[in-house]
Design an enzyme around this catalytic site. Structure first.
Site, PDB file in Angstrom:
ATOM      1  NE  ARG A   1      -3.755  -0.098   2.368  1.00  0.00           N
ATOM      2  CZ  ARG A   1      -4.803   0.185   1.657  1.00  0.00           C
ATOM      3  NH1 ARG A   1      -5.152  -0.286   0.868  1.00  0.00           N
ATOM      4  NH2 ARG A   1      -5.491   1.433   2.046  1.00  0.00           N
TER       5      ARG A   1
ATOM      6  CG  ASP B   1      -4.632   9.951   9.702  1.00  0.00           C
ATOM      7  OD1 ASP B   1      -5.707  10.684   9.561  1.00  0.00           O
ATOM      8  OD2 ASP B   1      -4.774   8.959   9.268  1.00  0.00           O
TER       9      ASP B   1
ATOM     10  CE1 TYR C   1      -4.083   5.288  12.458  1.00  0.00           C
ATOM     11  CE2 TYR C   1      -5.476   6.927  12.341  1.00  0.00           C
ATOM     12  CZ  TYR C   1      -4.198   6.311  11.746  1.00  0.00           C
ATOM     13  OH  TYR C   1      -3.924   6.792  10.724  1.00  0.00           O
TER      14      TYR C   1
END
Length: 242
Positions: free
Chosen positions: A16, A141, A154
């Site tokens: 990925r 992120d 997360y």
């Protein structure tokens, strides 16, 4: 940094996003070692592709949630290349964890893999990166900057990656630049439906989902940008502004 001939380690490089990053760097002439945890077949295929692009590549297996293995992964890259110019801390795990369902084991797994592993690989590689002088690019992120529901552990781990990036930028200055890319909706899970993709696209100002190559190009940019350190670069189609 000149990527042609650069000595690179990309964690989580077999699949990925990590695969796209490793491929982009090799396309620019870097010698890339990829780390993988359990994807041995995929790692071998990636190594063959990278070697065809740049002439030399390698792989190393390890569980970055275990400190000794994180250090061994860094050591393997240093031994293979005789030094290190660029470390890309991409390896990570994620998953939905609604409030009330979170276990201590899942919390620890996310923190250990996403933050602790990146720190100990970086610490082990730091002397070689100082000698280069080199760079670190972490993968954060955009959710660490604009959280969403049901992923708190997360997102906490990725928030820690943001802090890790800024702290290491200070600790390793002026010899090593440390930056991070904060992806938005890119490379959606294979289980995603057409409606999931439309919803993700609507969550961005640009009205579309990004690609793994968008992130890979951002990593290459930060690796090469010699007057940038301590930066968290969102690559999110403007999602954080909605």
């Amino acid at each position: 940094m000149e990527l042609q001939g650069a000595k690179v380690l990309v964690t989580g490089g077999a699949q990925r996003l990590g695969r796209a990053i490793a491929t982009e760097l090799a396309r620019r002439g870097a010698h890339v070692m990829i780390h993988y945890h359990s994807s041995a077949d995929e790692a071998q295929a990636v190594v063959e592709e990278l070697a065809a692009l740049a002439g030399e590549a390698g792989s190393v297996q390890g569980d970055l949630a275990v400190v000794a293995e994180a250090e061994r992964v860094a050591d393997a890259a240093l031994k293979r290349w005789g030094g290190l110019d660029l470390l890309v801390n991409n390896s990570g795990i994620w998953g939905k964890t609604p409030l009330g369902s979170v276990t201590a084991e899942r919390w620890d797994e996310l923190i250990a893999t996403n933050v602790r592993g990146a720190f100990f690989v970086s610490q082990r590689a730091a002397p070689a990166l100082r000698a280069s002088p080199g760079a670190i690019v972490n993968i954060a992120d955009v959710g660490a900057l604009r959280p969403w529901r049901n992923y708190t552990p997360y997102l906490v781990s990725k928030g820690a990656v943001v802090t890790l990036t800024e702290a290491l930028a200070k600790d390793l200055a002026p010899d090593v630049r440390v930056n991070a890319v904060a992806p938005g909706p890119v490379l959606l899970p294979e289980s995603s439906s057409e409606e999931d993709e439309k919803k993700a696209a609507r969550s961005t100002l640009l009205g579309r989902v990004g690609s793994a190559e968008d992130i890979a190009r951002a990593v290459a940019f930060l690796a090469s940008a010699d007057y940038i350190t301590g930066v968290i670069l969102p690559v999110d189609g403007g999602q954080r502004l909605i």
